[in-house]
Structures are given as structure tokens and as C-alpha cells.
Design a protein around this motif. Structure first.
Motif, PDB file in Angstrom:
ATOM      1  N   ASP A   1      -5.115  14.025  -3.818  1.00  0.00           N
ATOM      2  CA  ASP A   1      -5.056  13.426  -5.151  1.00  0.00           C
ATOM      3  C   ASP A   1      -6.230  12.460  -5.278  1.00  0.00           C
ATOM      4  OD1 ASP A   1      -4.503  12.047  -7.522  1.00  0.00           O
ATOM      5  OD2 ASP A   1      -2.343  12.162  -7.208  1.00  0.00           O
ATOM      6  N   PRO A   2      -7.153  12.701  -6.223  1.00  0.00           N
ATOM      7  CA  PRO A   2      -8.338  11.830  -6.334  1.00  0.00           C
ATOM      8  C   PRO A   2      -8.018  10.362  -6.607  1.00  0.00           C
ATOM      9  CG  PRO A   2      -8.698  13.876  -7.511  1.00  0.00           C
ATOM     10  CD  PRO A   2      -7.243  13.861  -7.119  1.00  0.00           C
ATOM     11  N   VAL A   3      -6.791  10.065  -7.070  1.00  0.00           N
ATOM     12  CA  VAL A   3      -6.461   8.656  -7.284  1.00  0.00           C
ATOM     13  C   VAL A   3      -6.389   7.912  -5.949  1.00  0.00           C
ATOM     14  CG1 VAL A   3      -3.915   8.658  -7.190  1.00  0.00           C
ATOM     15  CG2 VAL A   3      -5.112   7.196  -8.842  1.00  0.00           C
ATOM     16  N   PHE A   4      -6.296   8.641  -4.853  1.00  0.00           N
ATOM     17  CA  PHE A   4      -6.348   8.035  -3.511  1.00  0.00           C
ATOM     18  C   PHE A   4      -7.535   7.089  -3.389  1.00  0.00           C
ATOM     19  CE2 PHE A   4      -8.399   8.009   0.624  1.00  0.00           C
ATOM     20  CZ  PHE A   4      -7.384   7.753   1.528  1.00  0.00           C
ATOM     21  N   TRP A   5      -8.703   7.516  -3.872  1.00  0.00           N
ATOM     22  CA  TRP A   5      -9.919   6.726  -3.692  1.00  0.00           C
ATOM     23  C   TRP A   5      -9.872   5.436  -4.493  1.00  0.00           C
ATOM     24  CZ3 TRP A   5     -12.190   8.691   0.336  1.00  0.00           C
ATOM     25  CH2 TRP A   5     -12.035  10.060   0.602  1.00  0.00           C
ATOM     26  N   LEU A   6      -9.294   5.485  -5.679  1.00  0.00           N
ATOM     27  CA  LEU A   6      -9.188   4.293  -6.524  1.00  0.00           C
ATOM     28  C   LEU A   6      -8.174   3.317  -5.937  1.00  0.00           C
ATOM     29  CD1 LEU A   6     -10.340   6.655  -8.375  1.00  0.00           C
ATOM     30  CD2 LEU A   6      -9.490   5.303 -10.288  1.00  0.00           C
ATOM     31  N   HIS A   7      -7.109   3.856  -5.374  1.00  0.00           N
ATOM     32  CA  HIS A   7      -6.113   3.021  -4.704  1.00  0.00           C
ATOM     33  C   HIS A   7      -6.743   2.320  -3.501  1.00  0.00           C
ATOM     34  CE1 HIS A   7      -2.656   1.623  -2.595  1.00  0.00           C
ATOM     35  NE2 HIS A   7      -2.410   2.722  -1.898  1.00  0.00           N
ATOM     36  N   HIS A   8      -7.454   3.071  -2.674  1.00  0.00           N
ATOM     37  CA  HIS A   8      -8.014   2.467  -1.464  1.00  0.00           C
ATOM     38  C   HIS A   8      -9.233   1.592  -1.748  1.00  0.00           C
ATOM     39  CE1 HIS A   8      -5.720   3.414   2.123  1.00  0.00           C
ATOM     40  NE2 HIS A   8      -5.234   4.418   1.399  1.00  0.00           N
ATOM     41  N   SER A   9      -9.889   1.807  -2.856  1.00  0.00           N
ATOM     42  CA  SER A   9     -10.934   0.875  -3.260  1.00  0.00           C
ATOM     43  C   SER A   9     -10.320  -0.498  -3.561  1.00  0.00           C
ATOM     44  CB  SER A   9     -11.674   1.418  -4.492  1.00  0.00           C
ATOM     45  OG  SER A   9     -12.768   0.602  -4.837  1.00  0.00           O
ATOM     46  N   PHE A  10      -9.138  -0.509  -4.182  1.00  0.00           N
ATOM     47  CA  PHE A  10      -8.452  -1.780  -4.424  1.00  0.00           C
ATOM     48  C   PHE A  10      -7.935  -2.377  -3.121  1.00  0.00           C
ATOM     49  CE2 PHE A  10      -4.690  -4.241  -6.172  1.00  0.00           C
ATOM     50  CZ  PHE A  10      -5.471  -5.292  -6.646  1.00  0.00           C
TER      51      PHE A  10
ATOM     52  N   HIS B   1       0.824  -1.216   0.000  1.00  0.00           N
ATOM     53  CA  HIS B   1       0.000   0.000   0.000  1.00  0.00           C
ATOM     54  C   HIS B   1       0.858   1.265   0.000  1.00  0.00           C
ATOM     55  CE1 HIS B   1      -1.265   3.184   2.877  1.00  0.00           C
ATOM     56  NE2 HIS B   1      -2.335   3.268   2.100  1.00  0.00           N
ATOM     57  N   ASN B   2       1.830   1.328   0.880  1.00  0.00           N
ATOM     58  CA  ASN B   2       2.654   2.535   0.977  1.00  0.00           C
ATOM     59  C   ASN B   2       3.480   2.758  -0.281  1.00  0.00           C
ATOM     60  OD1 ASN B   2       1.694   3.063   3.471  1.00  0.00           O
ATOM     61  ND2 ASN B   2       3.539   2.498   4.594  1.00  0.00           N
ATOM     62  N   ARG B   3       3.904   1.670  -0.924  1.00  0.00           N
ATOM     63  CA  ARG B   3       4.703   1.814  -2.128  1.00  0.00           C
ATOM     64  C   ARG B   3       3.893   2.472  -3.244  1.00  0.00           C
ATOM     65  NH1 ARG B   3       6.969  -3.202  -5.346  1.00  0.00           N
ATOM     66  NH2 ARG B   3       6.749  -4.088  -3.268  1.00  0.00           N
ATOM     67  N   VAL B   4       2.600   2.203  -3.286  1.00  0.00           N
ATOM     68  CA  VAL B   4       1.751   2.828  -4.298  1.00  0.00           C
ATOM     69  C   VAL B   4       1.697   4.339  -4.069  1.00  0.00           C
ATOM     70  CG1 VAL B   4      -0.566   2.912  -5.304  1.00  0.00           C
ATOM     71  CG2 VAL B   4       0.417   0.718  -4.586  1.00  0.00           C
ATOM     72  N   HIS B   5       1.534   4.741  -2.814  1.00  0.00           N
ATOM     73  CA  HIS B   5       1.565   6.175  -2.503  1.00  0.00           C
ATOM     74  C   HIS B   5       2.895   6.793  -2.925  1.00  0.00           C
ATOM     75  CE1 HIS B   5      -2.118   7.001  -0.096  1.00  0.00           C
ATOM     76  NE2 HIS B   5      -2.084   5.696   0.125  1.00  0.00           N
ATOM     77  N   GLN B   6       3.995   6.094  -2.636  1.00  0.00           N
ATOM     78  CA  GLN B   6       5.317   6.596  -2.993  1.00  0.00           C
ATOM     79  C   GLN B   6       5.501   6.634  -4.503  1.00  0.00           C
ATOM     80  OE1 GLN B   6       7.857   7.698  -0.991  1.00  0.00           O
ATOM     81  NE2 GLN B   6       6.615   7.484   0.849  1.00  0.00           N
TER      82      GLN B   6
END
Length: 289
Positions: free
Chosen positions: A218-227, A199-204
Motif C-alpha cells: 500500500d503506497p500510503v506506507f511511505w507517507l506513514h513512515h515519513s511521519f 505506529h502499529n495502530r495506524v497500520h491496523q
């Protein structure tokens, strides 16, 4: 009951409607409260007080409730949309359609990291950063971290994490000794023996505003956390007899007493117990490829 879809399967219309609802929420002033809320409940191991959003067993249920509230508010704007998910083990390059000009927009420019393409570019006037840990008023990204390159997690790495049969372990934090599924997915520890972080690597990897407590900027936050939420669903399917831990409140003499929440204690600020959101099917399902 509704269905969350893989972002790669969205039609052009679905992509547009999702973006438009997010921007409308931003214009109304409703979006930034989620940025502030996430930052407020981002407490680290070394800080005093309760840990909720990160470095604690509540990482999964807290974010599930967080996404639910955001999604419900979006659906008051457009009842047909849901939060799509980004499978970063598949769509793992900056040229993925996820980053197209009609959806999340692209990478930040070299000079200052500013995102200049797509609906969330500062030049459109629709996405000013009003709450953050830095002074930039524009959205920033630094995909792949070129100065110290990293790759998004692989399917093999995710499979290894899903094979872990225990949800979480003492000391219930981000230390290497916390070797359960939750800490492995959340990903604070990087070593040759314990493996890479997920998870953290995706943020990085996204970089810019996705790094740090105010990452929902960053709106991609929601798509990342949905996964991330779907990953929890998959783990539950693989390990139906493995419960959320700690199941009971920690003893008064436990070093983490008063710092983490057990299955039936309410999670601030929602007042919702982790056990109340264990089963996602009461709210939504996932379309899986």
C-alpha cells in the motif's frame, strides 16, 4: 538537500507527480523489491536471528535508510518529488484529502476489501499485487476496522510518547518491559497502564495490505513512515542529550546478543550503521506546520 512536505499542503500537480513516479517504478519492476525487502527483515521477538526492521532499536534508523533508498529511486524518475508525510493525528478520517481519487484512493469495498477508487485500484491495471502474504492480486483496505473499531492516535498520545526521555531499554524488543520511546512509538503493547499503540495502530486502522510484513504494497506506507521519521526528528530535538541505545554491542552473555544492533554496527542489508543516519539534515529537511 531537499524538503519533505505534509501531504495536505501538496499542490494538485505535486500529488500527481508523486503518484506517477510511484506507478512508473511499479511498472519497471523496481517497486516490489521494497515490498520483499521489508518482509524479509520483519523478524519478530520469537524468531531466531537478527531483528532489524521491527521489534528492535533499529526500527527508526532502519526505516530511515529504507525510505532514503526508495526516495532516491523515485527522484531518478522525477527529481522534484520527495516522500510526503501523513500526520494521522490531524488527518484522521477516511474523508481526508489523502484518500481522494487523485492521490491514495479510498477505502476497500465491503465484500472483499478491494480498493476500487484512485490510481492504485486494481481496475486501472497499474497496481497488481505481486508479492504478499495473501492471494489477493488487488490492493485492500479496511479503514477504521468497522467490525472492531479503532481510532488513529491522537495528538495527546503522541505528545505523551515524545515526552519519554530514553530512546530504548533492555530487553530491546516488543515486550512490555521495553519501556523506551522506540517501543512506545512502534506500538506492540496495548494495556490500560502502558497506553495505546501508535505506529502499529495506524497500520491496523488502514487495514488490508497495510497489516503485516508486506505493508509497502500500500503506497500510503511511505507517507506513514515519513511521519514516523519526523516523529523521531522531533524526539531528538526534545531530548538532545539522549542517545540511541544500545550505544555499544551487547555482551556475549546478553540474551539479545546477536539479535539487535548497537549504534556503530552495520544494519543489514544496507551495510549502514545507525549512527550514519542519526542526523536527517544531511539528506533532507521537513516542512512543518
Amino acid at each position: 538537500m531537499y524538503t519533505r512536505m505534509n501531504q495536505r499542503n501538496l499542490t494538485s500537480s505535486q500529488r500527481t507527480r508523486f503518484v506517477e513516479a510511484v506507478i512508473e517504478l511499479k511498472h519497471s519492476g523496481g517497486y516490489d523489491k521494497y515490498v520483499r525487502l521489508h518482509a524479509e527483515y520483519f523478524a519478530a521477538d520469537g524468531e531466531s536471528g537478527l531483528r532489524m526492521a521491527h521489534m528492535a532499536p533499529t526500527f527508526f534508523p532502519w526505516h530511515r535508510q529504507f525510505l532514503l533508498l526508495f526516495e532516491r529511486e523515485l527522484r531518478t524518475i522525477d527529481a522534484e518529488i520527495t516522500i510526503p508525510y501523513w500526520d494521522w493525528t490531524v488527518d484522521d478520517k477516511p474523508m481526508s484529502a489523502l484518500w481522494a481519487a487523485d492521490f491514495m484512493g479510498g477505502d476497500g469495498r465491503d465484500s472483499d476489501g478491494q480498493v476500487t477508487t484512485g490510481p492504485f485500484a486494481y481496475r486501472t491495471g497499474d497496481w497488481p499485487i505481486t508479492y504478499g502474504v495473501t492471494d489477493e492480486k488487488y490492493l485492500t483496505r479496511n479503514m477504521g476496522r468497522p467490525d472492531n473499531p479503532i481510532a488513529l492516535p491522537s495528538q495527546a498520545e503522541l505528545s505523551d510518547a515524545l515526552a519519554i526521555g530514553t530512546y530504548d531499554t533492555a530487553p530491546w524488543n516488543s515486550a512490555p518491559g521495553t519501556q523506551g520511546f522506540r517501543n512506545k512509538i512502534e506500538g506492540w503493547t496495548v494495556s490500560e497502564t502502558l497506553g495505546g499503540y501508535l505506529h502499529n495502530r495506524v497500520h491496523q486502522w488502514v487495514g488490508g495490505h497495510m497489516i503485516g510484513a508486506a505493508s509497502p504494497n500500500d503506497p500510503v506506507f511511505w507517507l506513514h513512515h515519513s511521519f514516523i521519521d519526523l516523529i523521531w526528528v522531533r524526539w531528538q530535538r526534545l531530548h538532545p542529550a539522549s542517545p540511541y541505545l544500545p550505544a555499544e554491542p551487547l555482551a556475549a552473555n546478553d540474551p539479545e546478543h546477536g539479535r539487535v544492533v548497537s549504534a556503530d554496527e552495520p544494519m543489514p542489508p544496507f551495510g549502514v550503521k545507525p549512527s550514519a543516519v542519526f542526523d536527517h539534515r544531511q539528506f533532507y529537511t521537513y516542512e512543518e506546520d
